[in-house]
Design an enzyme around this catalytic site. Structure first.
Site, mmCIF file in Angstrom:
data_model
loop_
_atom_site.group_PDB
_atom_site.id
_atom_site.type_symbol
_atom_site.label_atom_id
_atom_site.label_comp_id
_atom_site.label_asym_id
_atom_site.label_seq_id
_atom_site.Cartn_x
_atom_site.Cartn_y
_atom_site.Cartn_z
ATOM 1 N N VAL A 248 41.089 -27.046 6.390
ATOM 2 C CA VAL A 248 40.529 -26.029 7.442
ATOM 3 C C VAL A 248 38.994 -26.206 7.213
ATOM 4 C CG1 VAL A 248 40.596 -23.690 8.233
ATOM 5 C CG2 VAL A 248 42.551 -24.574 7.303
ATOM 6 N N THR A 293 46.541 -20.519 13.664
ATOM 7 C CA THR A 293 47.782 -20.882 13.098
ATOM 8 C C THR A 293 47.792 -21.597 11.865
ATOM 9 O OG1 THR A 293 48.982 -20.388 15.253
ATOM 10 C CG2 THR A 293 50.212 -21.350 13.290
ATOM 11 N N HIS A 512 28.320 -39.867 46.208
ATOM 12 C CA HIS A 512 28.571 -38.701 45.589
ATOM 13 C C HIS A 512 28.010 -38.283 44.183
ATOM 14 C CE1 HIS A 512 31.103 -34.409 45.676
ATOM 15 N NE2 HIS A 512 30.940 -34.841 44.332
ATOM 16 N N GLU A 513 28.593 -39.246 43.467
ATOM 17 C CA GLU A 513 28.332 -39.217 41.986
ATOM 18 C C GLU A 513 26.723 -39.334 41.904
ATOM 19 O OE1 GLU A 513 30.091 -38.301 39.738
ATOM 20 O OE2 GLU A 513 32.081 -38.027 41.154
ATOM 21 N N HIS A 516 24.681 -36.297 42.249
ATOM 22 C CA HIS A 516 24.910 -35.523 40.988
ATOM 23 C C HIS A 516 23.902 -35.901 39.904
ATOM 24 C CE1 HIS A 516 28.288 -32.791 42.156
ATOM 25 N NE2 HIS A 516 29.046 -33.827 42.367
#
Length: 735
Positions: A248, A293, A512-513, A516
């Site tokens: 963990v 968990t 379009h890209e 961006h």
């Protein structure tokens, strides 16, 4: 053999019935003794005086511990023998009564024609008795006291009409008409035989409900098939839970809290000497995939105390009262095993605030009664110490306040998504089983910088996907390119190289890209661009990967620039094609949520004011809004105005850099994928300072590694866990 027992029982039953009318008790005792001797060697409790030769002692070797094997006879054996005798006697009695009823019946069934020709016309009928309005019993003059023949009638009216007409046709004087009377009888033997199957079924259910133990494996009866027993899974150090605290990482504060609970139970003297009380429990909350968990599994693997694990949904069954019964049984088991830890996963299934379950009818609410029983067991009159309850949930906001108060769940431990240092620790954990020749620390740092916002589950998925991609390409080792491809796979989805795009559609996606990319390149508060592609992935036709920095506070200007960058694709379509497409649907959804959050939640609008309302979660239905209709209309107007301003600002920016968009779009159509260096070659260096490496992101935070030092009070426990580690790994616990 069974039939001989039935016949023998019938004989004894007849003898007992005959002797019951006599005064002599010796014959009755002999009959009872014969029955008892046939089916058992010992008398039932309380009947020893009827068996003078019996010792009245239990068989040797009896015990109260179950006796399910090895030929042991105890309490359970006695109950099983009693059930067998009960079933045999019931079946034998029913068979004997059936045979007796069949042999005693001397009446013969006839029909109306036989009755008329052979009896009525010959004058042999004395009288007729109609039983239950359906059966005609004929009494003859030769034996008027007993009935020997009968027949069924359709209805009383038709029978009387036919009988009257027949006697009139025969010329019989009305004064000598055959008398007809009516009676109502209950044939209890026939009714009992009709209900025999139902009685046998109920007897079988009763037998199995007493014989079968609880489903959870605990001793003793547990109601009908053990549904009232707890279904919690029991773990201890012999059960083989392999997860340890060293597995963990990325949540050191939460891990220290949980380790302290284990230390409470293993070394309570440290705390009791100072007058401290062991906390009753802790709520572990956080988004999905953050390790709630996993932390509980590590606790089960490390703790040298019994551990009970159960899901909140297991308390809710179709039977009324099962939930509270299972809660009582689970805590009873825990108190017997104390010191003990109970873990309830997804406790919001039973712990939701009372009165919000939707039980508008006022009927029985199983969930609320289960919650009430849980509250009593955790801190009621019968509550005890040395039982710690841990619970996990994604929705701590819906839990009942009585459940969250100190004395029940004393601590609320929140597990947020790990920061960049925590992601390094988590990557090191999941890199252990992989086969690679790269420097572990260098790989973990680079991957953590590329995965902002990833949870522990996402990181585990990235490492697994990297190994799968390496195996797909027949690589003997997992390389850095495989990890990068795995990150793209998790973020954007699988590449769809076989998807056919028409040239016009492909051109639209490229511009379009490019919109961006260029908008983000020239906006100061936008995230640095890492890669842009027009290869379809997942549900989208284009894909852009950015490198957002670790940031927890956002200003109005930063949120506005992010909205402008998101609108860059839609604006580029309008500038270059004079039309818009459906490709911006996901972009519009993001800016709508951002705009509403700024106006409604963050109080970033001057007109609405410094107020905040909670927006409904995704997938939830808002029954009513906590503000008036006028305020709702004002919010909608301000959101629309904010989006319009962002759209106009983006349109002005991209019109100014129209040539840059053209360059990026044409190169995208040629190469399909552009990385950061390609953008620098086309547009020059970004005019704003930015961070791109792990060292840049952690600069000024005090250290480059996650702080894994243990408090002084937990160092002894850490050493014990390190000694008990079967793997013999000398790495730090958090690694």
């Amino acid at each position: 053999m069974a039939m001989s027992k039935f016949l023998h029982f019938g004989k004894l039953f007849s003898e007992l019935a005959a002797q019951s009318t006599k005064v002599a008790t010796g014959s009755r005792q002999r009959a009872l003794h014969s029955l008892r001797k046939l089916y058992s060697s010992e008398p039932p409790k309380g009947f020893e005086k009827f068996f003078p030769k019996s010792t009245g002692k239990k068989p040797s070797g009896s015990s109260n511990s179950g006796g399910s094997g090895g030929g042991k006879k105890g309490k359970e054996w006695w109950q099983e023998e009693e059930n067998k005798r009960l079933l045999i006697m019931t079946a034998s009695g029913l068979l004997a009564m059936y045979l007796l009823s069949g042999s005693s019946s001397s009446m013969r069934e006839i029909n109306w024609q036989d009755f008329r020709i052979n009896y009525l016309e010959r004058g042999e009928v004395d009288h007729v008795v109609i039983t239950n309005k359906s059966l005609a019993k004929v009494y003859l003059k030769s034996d008027p006291a007993n009935c020997h023949i009968f027949f069924n009638i359709g209805s009383v009216d038709s029978f009387e009409k036919n009988l009257y007409q027949t006697q009139e046709d025969l010329g019989i004087d009305p004064a000598f008409y055959i008398p007809v009377t009516y009676s109502k009888e209950v044939e209890w033997l026939s009714e009992l035989i009709k209900t025999a199957p139902l009685l046998l079924i109920l007897g079988g259910l009763f037998y199995f409900s007493r014989k079968l133990p609880g489903m959870s494996g605990s001793k003793g009866p547990g109601g009908m098939f053990g549904v009232g027993q707890s279904t919690a899974k029991f773990f201890n150090k012999e059960t083989g839970i392999k997860t340890k605290f060293r597995d963990v990482a990325g949540c050191e504060e939460a891990k220290v809290e949980i380790m302290e609970f284990v230390n409470f139970l293993k070394h309570p003297e440290k705390y009791l000497e100072l007058g401290a009380k062991i906390p009753k429990g802790a709520i572990i909350s956080g988004p999905p995939g953050t390790g709630k968990t996993l932390l509980a599994k590590a606790t089960a693997g490390e703790a040298q105390v019994p551990f009970l694990s159960v899901s909140g949904s297991e308390f809710l069954e179709m039977f009324v009262g099962v939930g509270p019964a299972r809660v009582r049984d689970m805590f009873a088991q825990a108190r017997k095993q104390a010191p003990c830890i109970i873990f309830i996963d997804e406790i919001d299934a039973v712990g939701r605030a009372r009165g919000k379950s939707g039980n508008f009818g006022g009927g029985y609410d199983e969930r609320e009664n289960t919650l009430n029983q849980l509250l009593v067991e955790m801190d009621g009159f019968s509550s005890t110490s040395n039982v710690v309850v841990l619970a996990g949930t994604n929705r701590p906001d819906v839990l009942d306040p009585a459940l969250m108060r100190p004395g029940r769940f004393d601590r609320q431990i929140h597990l947020p998504p790990p920061d960049i240092k925590g992601r390094v620790s988590i990557f090191k954990v999941h890199l252990r089983p992989l086969k690679y020749e790269l420097d572990e620390n260098e790989v973990a740092r680079k991957l953590s910088a590329l995965t902002p916002g990833f949870t522990g589950a996402d990181i585990a998925n990235v490492c697994n996907e990297a190994a799968l991609i390496a195996a797909r390409h027949l690589s003997k080792l997992v390389e850095m390119k495989h990890f990068e491809a795995a990150i793209e796979r998790v973020i954007g989805g699988l590449e769809k190289k076989t998807q056919v795009l028409q040239p016009e559609e492909k051109k639209t996606v490229a511009y379009h890209e490019a919109g961006h990319a260029v908008a983000g390149w020239f906006l100061e508060n936008a995230d640095p661009l890492l890669k842009v592609s027009i290869i379809p992935r997942g549900r989208g036709l284009g894909y852009a990967q950015y490198l957002p920095k670790e940031q927890y506070l956002y200003s109005t200007e930063q949120l506005f620039d992010r909205m402008c960058m998101t609108l860059g694709g839609r604006v580029a379509e309008e500038i270059f094609f004079g039309r818009i497409t459906t490709g911006a649907q996901d972009d519009l959804n993001k800016i709508t949520k951002s705009a509403y959050a700024q106006v409604v939640t963050y109080g970033m609008n001057d007109k609405v004011g410094q107020i905040s309302f909670d927006l409904p979660r995704e997938g939830e239905m808002a029954m009513d809004k906590p503000y008036s209709q006028a305020t709702a209309q004002m919010i909608d107007e301000e959101v629309r105005s904010l989006v319009d301003v962002a759209y106009k600002s983006t349109h002005d920016l991209l019109t100014k850099h129209k040539e840059d968009i053209e360059k990026v779009a044409q190169l995208l159509l040629e190469k399909e994928v552009l990385n950061r260096q390609d953008m620098i070659d086309l547009l020059g260096p970004r005019p704003f300072a930015e961070k791109s490496t792990y060292e840049d992101f952690v600069a000024g935070t005090g250290s480059e590694e996650e702080d894994t030092t243990m408090p002084e009070g937990l160092k002894q426990l850490a050493e014990e866990m390190k000694k008990n580690d079967d793997g013999g790994d000398d790495k730090p616990l958090a690694a």
